[in-house]
Scaffold this motif. Structure first.
Motif, short mmCIF file in Angstrom:
data_model
loop_
_atom_site.label_atom_id
_atom_site.label_comp_id
_atom_site.label_asym_id
_atom_site.label_seq_id
_atom_site.Cartn_x
_atom_site.Cartn_y
_atom_site.Cartn_z
N LEU A 7 0.87 -1.04 0.03
CA LEU A 7 0.02 -0.16 0.07
C LEU A 7 0.94 1.35 -0.03
O LEU A 7 1.81 1.18 0.76
N GLY A 8 0.64 2.15 -1.06
CA GLY A 8 1.46 3.29 -0.92
C GLY A 8 2.92 3.14 -1.99
O GLY A 8 3.95 3.70 -1.66
N SER A 9 2.46 2.39 -2.89
CA SER A 9 3.61 1.72 -3.85
C SER A 9 4.42 2.85 -4.55
O SER A 9 5.62 2.64 -4.95
N ALA A 34 -1.97 2.89 -4.58
CA ALA A 34 -1.60 4.07 -4.70
C ALA A 34 -2.53 5.13 -4.56
O ALA A 34 -3.94 4.87 -4.68
N GLY A 35 -2.32 6.55 -4.36
CA GLY A 35 -3.17 7.61 -4.27
C GLY A 35 -3.75 8.10 -5.49
O GLY A 35 -4.97 7.97 -5.82
N SER A 36 -2.90 8.69 -6.34
CA SER A 36 -3.41 9.32 -7.59
C SER A 36 -2.25 9.12 -8.69
O SER A 36 -2.25 9.79 -9.74
N VAL A 99 0.69 7.11 3.50
CA VAL A 99 0.99 8.27 4.67
C VAL A 99 -0.26 8.67 5.24
O VAL A 99 -1.32 8.59 4.54
N GLY A 100 -0.23 8.58 6.53
CA GLY A 100 -1.25 9.09 7.42
C GLY A 100 -2.16 8.00 7.84
O GLY A 100 -2.10 6.82 7.70
N MET A 101 -3.43 8.40 8.60
CA MET A 101 -4.48 7.64 9.34
C MET A 101 -5.10 6.70 8.48
O MET A 101 -5.81 6.13 9.13
N ILE A 102 -5.14 7.29 6.99
CA ILE A 102 -5.84 6.63 6.01
C ILE A 102 -5.34 5.04 6.27
O ILE A 102 -6.15 4.12 5.80
N GLY A 103 -4.41 4.67 6.74
CA GLY A 103 -3.93 3.22 6.73
C GLY A 103 -4.47 2.35 8.14
O GLY A 103 -4.15 1.12 8.16
N ALA A 200 16.11 11.40 2.12
CA ALA A 200 15.38 12.02 1.28
C ALA A 200 13.86 11.22 1.31
O ALA A 200 13.91 10.09 1.19
N MET A 201 12.85 11.81 1.84
CA MET A 201 11.47 10.98 2.05
C MET A 201 10.38 11.85 1.43
O MET A 201 10.74 13.06 0.97
N GLY A 202 9.24 11.45 1.89
CA GLY A 202 7.95 12.12 1.33
C GLY A 202 7.91 13.26 2.02
O GLY A 202 8.51 13.63 3.08
#
Ligand code: NDP
Ligand code: MG
Length: 380
Positions: A7-9, A34-36, A99-103, A200-202
């Motif tokens: 999730l979040g690939s 992924a998101g978008s 990323v975030g509480m969506i998980g 280097a991160m989101g």
């Protein structure tokens, strides 16, 4: 062949996870979400050939279906889609790198379905650790930390007596504003805060690192992963990010994990635990390094860290308020809607207005998230 879903690939951790898979050639990717970013997701689907892929945005999912009409993959969308990838029959392990509480919901459902979790998504554990960790134990699944500090702690616990753990020494780089006063941070711009010295991160976690809210989230994350009190977790600033964290035992021994900053190490360790595979990359050269430095965190400037300790100590829905307020405030800062120092001011305001609910259900956590967002929106 080990089978995983991610999730979040398309994010920082997600792409590094797929790099590890690509290098090792013996993991099958059964699902991606992924998101978008459907451009990158399409490339990933063509390369890794999952059976199922989820896109959060419904319109983008439609677009991707058309782009991939020549390809054998099912495309799903929304929360329903995320959940389908999280519980898919074929996968043994779910990498949670959204990323975030969506998980939260996908993580809970994956555990319910018996999947091991490689957990990068710290916001989930911060807000719902009291639900997730007992559930994982009940279902007999493992939660492997991907966060570099927590992986270091996990590695430093191997072969040792967990009952003899005295303290967790959670290291922090101190971020780009180490040594600065609040006044000096008054006019910090988005570009300044996005410049992390070592990693280097989101975008969201990079801002969190600059405010040290990330370290606060990690203190609470450590509490749940390693079953310790938050006051047993001591933050130590280690500006070079070579020591990734340490454990102090009852006899005074301190065991640490060191390495050059590279998230592929914790990702690979979580994927192959307990094996240690070869990982290409730079090694620590102690002759060149010369010295390592340590500092106490400056909680006058970075008082978000203190707020995290308070949230972690009091528990209940307060860590959700801490986290949700930060998520929205960081979004607003990244959209140039608020000033840098307002991020932690907003967290403090939301926490002080909150009536804590002990041992909240998932519904109460999600309601608290919503109420926190409403409070912040009503400030405008
Ligand atoms: P990124 O912003 O780089 O990536 C986030 C990923 O989540 C993207 O693939 C994004 O998709 C996806 N995503 C966002 N919203 C949704 C949604 N609603 N549904 C499905 N997918 C969604 O973040 P990072 O990789 O930096 O961080 C991910 C998690 O790992 C965070 O919890 C972070 O704290 C943690 N972490 C990260 C570290 C790092 O080095 N990056 C280190 C330690 C922990 P898209 O881009 O397509 O919109
Ligand atoms: Mg970390």
């Amino acid at each position: 062949m080990k089978k995983i879903a991610v999730l979040g690939s398309t994010g920082s951790i997600g792409t590094q996870t797929l790099e590890v898979v690509r290098e090792n050639k013996d993991i099958e990717v059964t699902g991606l979400a992924a998101g978008s970013n459907i451009k990158l997701l399409e490339e990933q689907i063509r390369e890794f050939k999952p059976r199922l892929a989820a896109v959060w945005d419904k319109e983008k999912a439609k677009e991707l279906r058309i782009k991939l009409s020549d390809f054998d993959v099912e495309i799903v969308c929304g929360m329903e889609g995320l959940l389908l990838v999280a519980v898919m029959e074929e996968a043994e392990m779910l990498v949670t790198a959204v990323v975030g509480m969506i998980g939260i919901r996908p993580t809970i459902e994956a555990i319910n379905a018996g999947k091991d979790i490689a957990l990068a998504n710290k916001e989930t554990l911060v807000t719902a650790g009291h639900i997730i960790m007992p559930l994982a134990e009940k279902k007999g699944v493992s939660v492997f930390p991907v966060d570099s500090e927590h992986s270091a702690i996990f590695q430093s616990l191997q072969g040792n007596d967990k009952k003899a753990v005295q303290k967790i020494l959670l290291t922090a780089s101190g971020g780009p504003f180490r040594g600065k006063t609040q006044e000096e941070l008054l006019d910090i711009r988005v570009e300044d805060a996005l410049r992390h010295p070592n990693w280097a991160m989101g975008r969201k976690i990079t801002i969190d690192s600059s405010t040290m809210v990330n370290k606060g989230l990690e203190v609470i994350e450590a509490k749940w992963l390693f079953d310790v009190e938050v006051d047993q977790v001591q933050v130590v600033v280690q500006p070079q990010s070579i020591i990734h964290s340490m454990v102090e035992y009852a006899d005074g021994a301190v065991i640490a994990q060191l390495g050059t900053p590279d998230m592929k190490l914790p990702v690979q360790y979580a994927l192959y635990y307990p094996d240690r595979r070869y990982l290409p990359g730079e090694r620590v050269d102690f002759w060149k390094l010369g010295k390592l430095e340590f500092e106490k965190p400056d909680t006058d400037t970075f008082y978000g860290l203190e707020l995290a300790y308070e949230a972690g100590r009091r528990g209940g829905t307060l860590p959700t308020v801490f986290n949700a307020a930060n998520e929205l405030a960081v979004k607003q800062f990244l959209n140039h809607e608020i000033k840098y120092l307002e991020i932690v001011e907003i967290i403090e305001d939301c926490m002080s207005a909150h009536r804590n609910i002990p041992n909240p259900t998932l519904e109460q956590i999600l309601e608290t998230e919503k109420a926190t967002y409403e409070r912040i929106e009503s400030r405008r």
